[in-house]
Each structure stands twice: as structure tokens, then as C-alpha cells.
Design an enzyme around this catalytic site. Sequence first.
Site, PDB file in Angstrom:
ATOM      1  CE  LYS A 108      98.479  81.094  -9.119  1.00 21.47           C
ATOM      2  NZ  LYS A 108      99.460  80.571 -10.120  1.00 21.47           N
ATOM      3  CB  THR A 111      94.327  80.486 -15.970  1.00 16.31           C
ATOM      4  OG1 THR A 111      94.025  81.367 -14.908  1.00 16.31           O
ATOM      5  CG2 THR A 111      94.241  81.164 -17.305  1.00 16.31           C
ATOM      6  CG  HIS A 184      95.659  86.612 -15.849  1.00 17.37           C
ATOM      7  ND1 HIS A 184      94.839  85.521 -15.713  1.00 17.37           N
ATOM      8  CD2 HIS A 184      96.916  86.171 -15.564  1.00 17.37           C
ATOM      9  CE1 HIS A 184      95.570  84.463 -15.365  1.00 17.37           C
ATOM     10  NE2 HIS A 184      96.827  84.834 -15.283  1.00 17.37           N
ATOM     11  CB  SER A 216      96.073  80.530  -5.400  1.00 18.78           C
ATOM     12  OG  SER A 216      96.785  79.972  -6.464  1.00 18.78           O
ATOM     13  CE1 TYR A 269      91.500  75.381  -9.147  1.00 22.57           C
ATOM     14  CE2 TYR A 269      90.126  74.893  -7.237  1.00 22.57           C
ATOM     15  CZ  TYR A 269      91.328  74.769  -7.915  1.00 22.57           C
ATOM     16  OH  TYR A 269      92.347  74.042  -7.358  1.00 22.57           O
ATOM     17  CG  PHE A 305      96.480  68.832  -7.985  1.00 21.86           C
ATOM     18  CD1 PHE A 305      96.615  70.130  -8.449  1.00 21.86           C
ATOM     19  CD2 PHE A 305      97.272  68.423  -6.925  1.00 21.86           C
ATOM     20  CE1 PHE A 305      97.519  71.023  -7.864  1.00 21.86           C
ATOM     21  CE2 PHE A 305      98.176  69.305  -6.324  1.00 21.86           C
ATOM     22  CZ  PHE A 305      98.293  70.596  -6.795  1.00 21.86           C
ATOM     23  CG  MET A 336     100.824  72.201 -10.947  1.00 20.56           C
ATOM     24  SD  MET A 336      99.120  72.666 -11.404  1.00 20.56           S
ATOM     25  CE  MET A 336      99.357  72.990 -13.158  1.00 20.56           C
ATOM     26  CB  SER A 338      96.780  73.589  -2.012  1.00 20.71           C
ATOM     27  OG  SER A 338      95.519  74.087  -2.392  1.00 20.71           O
ATOM     28  N   GLY A 339      95.833  72.859  -4.980  1.00 18.51           N
ATOM     29  CA  GLY A 339      94.791  72.332  -5.863  1.00 18.51           C
ATOM     30  C   GLY A 339      93.498  72.030  -5.121  1.00 18.51           C
TER      31      GLY A 339
HETATM   32  S1  PPS Z   1      97.798  81.550 -13.372  1.00 18.12           S
HETATM   33  O1  PPS Z   1      99.199  81.786 -12.979  1.00 18.12           O
HETATM   34  O2  PPS Z   1      96.980  82.722 -13.087  1.00 18.12           O
HETATM   35  O3  PPS Z   1      97.647  81.122 -14.745  1.00 18.12           O
HETATM   36  O4  PPS Z   1      97.316  80.394 -12.381  1.00 18.12           O
HETATM   37  P1  PPS Z   1      96.019  79.488 -12.595  1.00 18.12           P
HETATM   38  O5  PPS Z   1      96.333  78.412 -13.522  1.00 18.12           O
HETATM   39  O6  PPS Z   1      94.842  80.343 -12.878  1.00 18.12           O
HETATM   40  O7  PPS Z   1      95.774  78.930 -11.146  1.00 18.12           O
HETATM   41  C1  PPS Z   1      96.674  78.083 -10.479  1.00 18.12           C
HETATM   42  C2  PPS Z   1      95.874  77.392  -9.417  1.00 18.12           C
HETATM   43  O8  PPS Z   1      95.128  76.328 -10.028  1.00 18.12           O
HETATM   44  C3  PPS Z   1      95.498  75.108  -9.413  1.00 18.12           C
HETATM   45  N1  PPS Z   1      95.410  74.001 -10.380  1.00 18.12           N
HETATM   46  C4  PPS Z   1      94.667  72.918 -10.157  1.00 18.12           C
HETATM   47  N2  PPS Z   1      93.840  72.588  -9.144  1.00 18.12           N
HETATM   48  C5  PPS Z   1      93.263  71.373  -9.201  1.00 18.12           C
HETATM   49  N3  PPS Z   1      93.449  70.497 -10.219  1.00 18.12           N
HETATM   50  C6  PPS Z   1      94.266  70.795 -11.254  1.00 18.12           C
HETATM   51  N4  PPS Z   1      94.442  69.923 -12.239  1.00 18.12           N
HETATM   52  C7  PPS Z   1      94.906  72.066 -11.253  1.00 18.12           C
HETATM   53  N5  PPS Z   1      95.771  72.675 -12.093  1.00 18.12           N
HETATM   54  C8  PPS Z   1      96.054  73.863 -11.541  1.00 18.12           C
HETATM   55  C9  PPS Z   1      96.916  75.354  -8.942  1.00 18.12           C
HETATM   56  O9  PPS Z   1      97.326  74.399  -8.010  1.00 18.12           O
HETATM   57  C10 PPS Z   1      96.757  76.761  -8.369  1.00 18.12           C
HETATM   58  O10 PPS Z   1      95.976  76.778  -7.174  1.00 18.12           O
HETATM   59  P2  PPS Z   1      96.585  76.663  -5.715  1.00 18.12           P
HETATM   60  O11 PPS Z   1      95.435  76.937  -4.808  1.00 18.12           O
HETATM   61  O12 PPS Z   1      97.677  77.668  -5.587  1.00 18.12           O
HETATM   62  O13 PPS Z   1      97.063  75.266  -5.582  1.00 18.12           O
END
Ligand code: PPS
Length: 371
Positions: A108, A111, A184, A216, A269, A305, A336, A338-339
Amino acid sequence: MSLAKGNSIHRDFALDGCRIVIQQIVWNSIHLICLPVALHKSVQNMLEFNEVNGELGEILLKKFTNQFRIGYVKSRGYVLPEYYRKFGQRVEELEVRDDDLWVVSFPKTGTTWTQEMAWVINQDFDFEGAKVPLPERFPFLDHTPLFDYTDILPNLPELQLPLFVSDSVTYINEMKSPRYIKTHLPWELLPKQIREGTKKPKIIYVARNAKDTCVSYYHHCKILEGYSGSFDNYCKLFLGGSLCFAPFWPHVLNFWKRRDEPNILFLKYEDLKKDLPAVIRKTAAFLGKDLNEEQVDLLAEHLSFARMKSNPAVNYEAAIEINRRFNLTTADGHFMRSGQVGNYKEVMGPELIAEFDRWTQENLAKSELTF
Ligand code: PPS
């Protein structure tokens, strides 16, 4: 035969005999020295497993076991699903290739975002190819042990598992180069060829602040991994290093200290959020690719996002749908989500925030890493 000649034959025999004895002694000594070294090395490379005990072990057993996860183990200090006992040695022995591209992270931390960025850059902007689901073109090495379907499959014949789910190691072994691999796993559990430096694939490590990562991960574990406990207990597990791939700080810091190695790129991030084009340029330079400004803008748009949330190749909606359809997990939500940076403020109270901050400061005190 003259006497003199007979003597010289005897001498030759005697010399040969000496040579053989000396060879034998040298050979035995080499064995005596090398065998324990070889044995020690192979023992070092054998994974050992311990139980996860205490209050946190109890919470895990009560609130975080289900049809596809019967329990947890610890290996080299990190928590993993019980299934890792059967799986881990295959990762240890994995044949790595120098032209692999790895994205490594604690769950989270960005990645998926990093994977998509790295894949598009390294594949010279093949947006058509990027329509293939990410787990197929950029498989998750440790996917299989997270979801043990052994007991489920006989009752659910319609549940067809692709190879990258049912046996991620075989899938990765069979991939054509250049391979893209997500994991991971912490440094200590990466394949020994990486740890020992006999293979040097490019590795991008991405990190995120602990509070947003925890929130997350909590949502992720509810919608995808069947966690049924409270948020408070989840935070205890996070802080106590008792979730899969935890403890968190050693995971991050073991890559942070390797950040200047030529085959390792360390990203945050928060930097992707702050200035995505700058991170795209940095990643392209690491991958040896020249991008013009138009390409940087195009990719930044693709990685926004909003675009990723609506992109079925990367938004994991299909996986969540399968969980719902087969009643594997019950909670609702989106991958996806909150981002955002700072989303933790919506769910954490001041005391919990203070506890996370203290813990972060303690762990980062000796490093130059900040969030
Ligand atoms: S995993 O399951 O471990 O592979 O998850 P991972 O991809 O590491 O993390 C998911 C979180 O990244 C956010 N995310 C983004 N944030 C902003 N912009 C973009 N483009 C984007 N893509 C993925 C995703 O929303 C998860 O964070 P949270 O805080 O839950 O929203």
C-alpha cells in the site's frame, strides 16, 4: 633391464606415490575447509519459520484467518501467511535475470502506481500493451502464498485461477525477458541471487509514510484479504510488526541504506504526489530511457489518480468482484480509494497520531529519511 634403470623406475613409483598422498592430503583439507562453508551457506539459505505468539498472534488468529488463510508464520523476522512454509524456499532459489525489472515495496505504498510508470517507460510507451491487466504483465511474486485456495477450489469449480495467482513462481519462471516482477518481500527474503549480488536486476523500491500506509493497508485487508477486526486492533498489528510483510521500518530502511547502489532506485509516494513529472524523469534516467516533455506529460496524465481509478488494467476491480462473487470477503470498497497524502487524519485520533509519530521518529532517528 639395467640396475640403474630399475632404480629410476622405483624412484618414479615412489615419487608418484608421494604425489598421490600429497594430493589426497590437499584434497581432504579442501573438503574439510569447504564442506562446512558450503554446508553453512546452504543452511543460511534454508528458510526457518517461527510462530507468531502473544496478544498480536491471538488477534491474527481470531480476526485475520479465513477460508484462504489459516494462520501466520515468521521468517527472518518478517510475518507471512502460513502457506509461506511451502512456498518460501522456491523464492529463495528463484533464478533471477540481470534484465529483470523489480518493483519492491511494503504493501500500500504506491506499488501499482510505480509498476505502471516503470512498465510504460521501459516498454517505450506501449499503451496498447498496457491494456493487458497489470498482474499478467507485471506479476506479483508473493501472490500465491497470500491466498491459499486449496480448501476452496473443490467446492467452487467455477473459480478458475490464472497461473499468476495459483503458482506465481512458475508463471515468473516461464516469462520471456525482460520480466517485470512485483514483490512485497523484504530485502532479507528476496531470492539469494539478489541478496548475494550474483544477479543485479534493476530494483525500484517505493515507500510511503506509515500512517497513510496503515490506513490504506487496513482497507485493503478488509476488502481483499478478509480482515474482520477493528481499526484499533489493526493499528496494534501494524505498530507491533505483526501484519504480512511487517515489521514496516526494517522493510523500508533496508532499501533506504542501499539507495545509492546503481541498480536500486528509492522512491517515495509523497514525491509522486508532489511532482509526478519529476519522478517520471528520474525513473526514466534510472532505466536508461530518454523522454521528451511531451512523453512526460502524456505519462503523467496516464498515471493520474482519476485515470488509474477508471483503468481496468490497473484498478483491481476484477479481483474485488471475484471476491464478492465467491463470498471470499464481504467488505465493500475500492483498491483506488483516496490516493491522498494525509488521508489518515480522517480516521486516526490525536493520540494514535502521536503514537505513530513517536514510533516513526524513533525508527528514523539514525537515518536521513523523512516523510
Ligand atoms: S498494493 O496492494 O500493495 O499493491 O497497493 P499499492 O499499489 O502499493 O497501494 C495502493 C495505494 O496507492 C494509491 N494509488 C494512487 N494514489 C495516487 N495516484 C495514483 N495514480 C495511484 N494509484 C494507486 C491507492 O489509491 C492506494 O492508496 P489509498 O490511500 O488506499 O487510496
